[in-house]
Design a protein around this motif. Structure first.
Motif, PDB file in Angstrom:
ATOM      1  N   SER A  22      -5.152  -3.807  -3.823  1.00 52.99           N
ATOM      2  CA  SER A  22      -4.516  -2.500  -3.915  1.00 52.99           C
ATOM      3  C   SER A  22      -5.499  -1.427  -4.334  1.00 52.99           C
ATOM      4  N   VAL A  23      -6.567  -1.841  -5.044  1.00 52.17           N
ATOM      5  CA  VAL A  23      -7.539  -0.890  -5.583  1.00 52.17           C
ATOM      6  C   VAL A  23      -8.944  -1.420  -5.334  1.00 52.17           C
TER       7      VAL A  23
ATOM      8  N   ILE B 118      -5.859   1.442   0.716  1.00 59.79           N
ATOM      9  CA  ILE B 118      -5.919   1.091  -0.699  1.00 59.79           C
ATOM     10  C   ILE B 118      -6.423   2.295  -1.488  1.00 59.79           C
ATOM     11  N   HIS B 119      -6.170   2.276  -2.769  1.00 59.26           N
ATOM     12  CA  HIS B 119      -6.641   3.355  -3.639  1.00 59.26           C
ATOM     13  C   HIS B 119      -8.068   3.035  -4.052  1.00 59.26           C
TER      14      HIS B 119
ATOM     15  N   ILE C   1     -11.388   4.039  -6.383  1.00 58.08           N
ATOM     16  CA  ILE C   1     -12.003   4.745  -7.503  1.00 58.08           C
ATOM     17  C   ILE C   1     -13.501   4.689  -7.241  1.00 58.08           C
TER      18      ILE C   1
END
Length: 183
Positions: free
Chosen positions: A4-5, A55-56, A58
Motif C-alpha cells: 500500500s505504501v 500506491i502511496h 513517501i
C-alpha cells in the motif's frame, strides 16, 4: 507482492546515478545543455510510473542550496548568492507530489548541560488540498498531517495519467483537430 505504501529514501541517489550513468556512457566530465534532454527522457520513465502508481509513495531527498545572481546592496553589482533550498533531484519532480515538505533541524534554546536544544522544523511547501500550504510545524507528528491524509483517496479507484498517447495530430496542418489551423 501486495503493498500500500512505498518509501523511497533517498530519491537523490537515484537521480545522481542516472546523471552519472549518462556521463560515463558519453565520456563527459561536464554536461552541456544538449545532454539534459536524454537524461530527462530517461528520468521521465520513473516519473510516469510514480504518477500512475496506485500506491502511496513517501519520497525523501537531500536538500541542496539554490543560487542566483542578486544585487549587492552596497555596490549595486550582481553577485552569486544563496537564495533558498530545493530537493537535489530533477527540477520538475517537485511538482508531482500532492504533499511536499522540507525538514530542518533548528536550535530553539540555549545550551543545557553542554547539550543544544533542537527542534525538527517542518515547512509545508505544497499541499494540493490547500489545508496546510505554507504552514510551519515544530516536531510534527502523525496528527500534524492528518488533515491531508483524511483527504487522500485511500481505498478508492485510482486514476492515473494516460501514457503512450500521441497528441501530434493537433499540430498537423491537415488535421480537423489542429487548433492553430482552425483558428
Amino acid at each position: 507482492t501486495e503493498a500500500s505504501v512505498l518509501v523511497i529514501d533517498s530519491i537523490t541517489h537515484f537521480w545522481i546515478e542516472v546523471v552519472e550513468a549518462y556521463r560515463k556512457a558519453h565520456n563527459r566530465t561536464r554536461l552541456q545543455f544538449q545532454d539534459w534532454d536524454p537524461i530527462k527522457t530517461q528520468w521521465r520513465r520513473f516519473t510516469d510510473l510514480y504518477v500512475n502508481s496506485n500506491i502511496h509513495i513517501i519520497m525523501c531527498g537531500r536538500a541542496g542550496d539554490v543560487y542566483e545572481y542578486v544585487a549587492n546592496e552596497d555596490t549595486g553589482k550582481k553577485e552569486l548568492g544563496k537564495v533558498g533550498t530545493k530537493m537535489q533531484v530533477e527540477k520538475n519532480l517537485g511538482y508531482e507530489p500532492c504533499l511536499s515538505l522540507e525538514m530542518e533541524k533548528v536550535q530553539v534554546g540555549d545550551f543545557k548541560k553542554g547539550q543544544r536544544v533542537f527542534s525538527n522544523r517542518c515547512y509545508i511547501l505544497k499541499d494540493k488540498f490547500d489545508l496546510m500550504d505554507g504552514k510551519v510545524f515544530d516536531n510534527p507528528t502523525f496528527e500534524t498531517f492528518l488533515p491531508h491524509i483524511q483527504k487522500l483517496n485511500i481505498g478508492g479507484e485510482h486514476v492515473g495519467v494516460v501514457q503512450g498517447s500521441d497528441s501530434s495530430k493537433v499540430f498537423a496542418k491537415d488535421s480537423q483537430e489542429n487548433f492553430y489551423e482552425i483558428k
